[in-house]
Design a protein around this motif. Structure first.
Motif, PDB file in Angstrom:
ATOM      1  N   HIS A 109       8.041  15.646   0.438  1.00 30.66           N
ATOM      2  CA  HIS A 109       7.371  16.184  -1.025  1.00 30.66           C
ATOM      3  C   HIS A 109       6.130  15.032  -1.172  1.00 30.66           C
ATOM      4  CE1 HIS A 109      10.529  18.670  -2.200  1.00 30.66           C
ATOM      5  NE2 HIS A 109      11.237  17.841  -1.949  1.00 30.66           N
ATOM      6  N   GLU A 110       5.376  14.822  -0.045  1.00 26.43           N
ATOM      7  CA  GLU A 110       4.394  13.874   0.141  1.00 26.43           C
ATOM      8  C   GLU A 110       3.012  14.207  -1.047  1.00 26.43           C
ATOM      9  OE1 GLU A 110       5.424  14.659   4.403  1.00 26.43           O
ATOM     10  OE2 GLU A 110       5.449  15.748   2.691  1.00 26.43           O
ATOM     11  N   THR A 111       2.962  15.142  -1.048  1.00 27.89           N
ATOM     12  CA  THR A 111       1.787  15.904  -2.129  1.00 27.89           C
ATOM     13  C   THR A 111       2.223  15.706  -3.352  1.00 27.89           C
ATOM     14  OG1 THR A 111       0.903  17.411  -0.560  1.00 27.89           O
ATOM     15  CG2 THR A 111       0.148  17.828  -2.901  1.00 27.89           C
ATOM     16  N   LEU A 112       3.327  15.942  -3.748  1.00 26.21           N
ATOM     17  CA  LEU A 112       3.591  15.688  -5.076  1.00 26.21           C
ATOM     18  C   LEU A 112       3.775  14.370  -5.341  1.00 26.21           C
ATOM     19  CD1 LEU A 112       4.811  16.962  -7.676  1.00 26.21           C
ATOM     20  CD2 LEU A 112       7.198  16.870  -6.748  1.00 26.21           C
ATOM     21  N   ALA A 113       4.305  13.560  -4.370  1.00 21.30           N
ATOM     22  CA  ALA A 113       4.287  11.985  -4.471  1.00 21.30           C
ATOM     23  C   ALA A 113       2.960  11.328  -4.851  1.00 21.30           C
ATOM     24  CB  ALA A 113       5.180  11.268  -3.483  1.00 21.30           C
ATOM     25  N   ALA A 114       1.950  11.856  -4.090  1.00 24.64           N
ATOM     26  CA  ALA A 114       0.768  11.368  -4.038  1.00 24.64           C
ATOM     27  C   ALA A 114       0.149  11.589  -5.529  1.00 24.64           C
ATOM     28  CB  ALA A 114      -0.162  12.152  -3.364  1.00 24.64           C
ATOM     29  N   MET A 163       0.986  -1.102  -0.073  1.00 26.89           N
ATOM     30  CA  MET A 163      -0.016   0.147  -0.125  1.00 26.89           C
ATOM     31  C   MET A 163       0.846   1.186  -0.070  1.00 26.89           C
ATOM     32  SD  MET A 163      -2.974   1.115   2.644  1.00 26.89           S
ATOM     33  CE  MET A 163      -1.929   1.450   3.854  1.00 26.89           C
ATOM     34  N   PHE A 164       0.531   2.184  -0.813  1.00 27.84           N
ATOM     35  CA  PHE A 164       1.366   3.372  -0.920  1.00 27.84           C
ATOM     36  C   PHE A 164       1.153   4.341   0.325  1.00 27.84           C
ATOM     37  CE2 PHE A 164       1.258   8.052  -2.272  1.00 27.84           C
ATOM     38  CZ  PHE A 164       2.728   8.066  -2.569  1.00 27.84           C
ATOM     39  N   GLU A 165       2.271   4.753   0.798  1.00 26.55           N
ATOM     40  CA  GLU A 165       2.309   5.644   1.908  1.00 26.55           C
ATOM     41  C   GLU A 165       3.016   6.896   1.681  1.00 26.55           C
ATOM     42  OE1 GLU A 165       3.874   3.669   5.288  1.00 26.55           O
ATOM     43  OE2 GLU A 165       2.444   1.918   5.089  1.00 26.55           O
ATOM     44  N   ALA A 166       2.376   7.938   1.284  1.00 25.99           N
ATOM     45  CA  ALA A 166       2.859   9.207   0.786  1.00 25.99           C
ATOM     46  C   ALA A 166       4.050   9.792   1.838  1.00 25.99           C
ATOM     47  CB  ALA A 166       1.826  10.118   0.700  1.00 25.99           C
ATOM     48  N   GLU A 167       3.862   9.715   3.076  1.00 28.40           N
ATOM     49  CA  GLU A 167       4.801  10.016   4.002  1.00 28.40           C
ATOM     50  C   GLU A 167       6.184   9.580   3.936  1.00 28.40           C
ATOM     51  OE1 GLU A 167       2.448   6.729   6.400  1.00 28.40           O
ATOM     52  OE2 GLU A 167       2.087   8.634   4.843  1.00 28.40           O
ATOM     53  N   THR A 168       6.382   8.456   3.185  1.00 32.38           N
ATOM     54  CA  THR A 168       7.688   7.948   2.786  1.00 32.38           C
ATOM     55  C   THR A 168       8.475   8.906   1.883  1.00 32.38           C
ATOM     56  OG1 THR A 168       6.871   6.460   1.145  1.00 32.38           O
ATOM     57  CG2 THR A 168       6.895   5.375   3.277  1.00 32.38           C
ATOM     58  N   PHE A 169       7.702   9.706   1.144  1.00 29.30           N
ATOM     59  CA  PHE A 169       8.292  10.499   0.027  1.00 29.30           C
ATOM     60  C   PHE A 169       8.386  12.043   0.908  1.00 29.30           C
ATOM     61  CE2 PHE A 169       7.100   7.246  -2.483  1.00 29.30           C
ATOM     62  CZ  PHE A 169       8.003   7.026  -3.272  1.00 29.30           C
ATOM     63  N   SER A 170       8.380  12.160   2.183  1.00 29.09           N
ATOM     64  CA  SER A 170       8.712  13.406   2.863  1.00 29.09           C
ATOM     65  C   SER A 170       9.888  13.938   2.426  1.00 29.09           C
ATOM     66  CB  SER A 170       8.539  13.098   4.290  1.00 29.09           C
ATOM     67  OG  SER A 170       8.676  14.481   5.104  1.00 29.09           O
TER      68      SER A 170
END
Length: 214
Positions: A10-15, A1-8
């Motif tokens: 830049h969570e919003t962009l990653a999502a 499952m994708f967890e946007a916070e792992t791309f902190s």
């Protein structure tokens, strides 16, 4: 499952971009690879600077077009990804200048493309992606891709290639000498070079141990 916070951070962009990040079924260029490259890139970015937003987008989209290693289109894969990324970022309302910056980073990241990175973001992405090809992850990816391409592990009669031409399409272990050992010499940033030196040593230690066992 994708967890946007792992791309902190830049969570919003990653999502917004993760649905485009990796296509196909290549486990060496999947979302786990994207995340590793992202972490490498953010580590280099922290030491070198650059535009984090452009860098994050380039990381997330650098493999958005899947081309197999043995495809005649392999050298064009990063250019195709850059074209697709430009459309995606345009649809998100990015400026032309920022799109061009991300697209250049994507085009230049590839070893096969042979395009020299001209911006700091492009240099960081190239370093971050190449870090994932060396060290222990690089070992795992080498043998995964070899199996995917139908290669043998090594030549049983001359595993080191002392008396035959090296052929990494036929023997996965040959890839260490034909490509992997060359990567550490071409890093673009000081931070990248420092990390690469440690991973290159791990790579060479692995090959030495492997040869001892066979």
């Amino acid at each position: 499952m994708f967890e946007a916070e792992t791309f902190s951070p830049h969570e919003t962009l990653a999502a917004a971009l993760v649905a485009h990040a990796a296509e196909g079924d290549d486990g060496s260029h999947d979302l786990a690879h994207i995340l590793r490259v992202f972490r490498n890139a953010m580590r280099i970015h922290a030491g070198e600077g650059g535009d984090g937003r452009i860098l994050a987008a380039a990381v997330l989209l650098h493999d958005c077009v899947a081309v197999e290693k043995n495809s005649p289109l392999r050298a064009k894969a990063s250019a195709l990804a850059a074209e697709k990324a430009s459309v995606i970022l345009s649809e998100l309302g990015w400026s032309e200048a920022d799109i061009e910056a991300a697209a250049h980073a994507i085009t230049a990241h590839s070893f096969s493309a042979g395009v020299a990175p001209q911006t700091l973001e492009a240099k960081i992405l190239q370093d971050a992606d190449r870090l994932d090809a060396i060290g222990m992850v690089g070992v795992a990816r080498c043998f995964y891709i070899g199996g995917r391409m139908g290669s043998g592990l090594y030549d049983p009669f001359d595993p080191a290639g002392a008396n035959r031409p090296l052929d990494d399409k036929r023997y996965a272990i040959d890839h260490f000498q034909t490509k992997l050992f060359k990567l550490a010499e071409g890093f673009q940033t000081e931070t990248g070079r420092r990390i690469a030196a440690a991973r290159d040593k791990s790579l060479r230690d692995f090959l030495s141990a492997f040869m001892d066992e066979i």
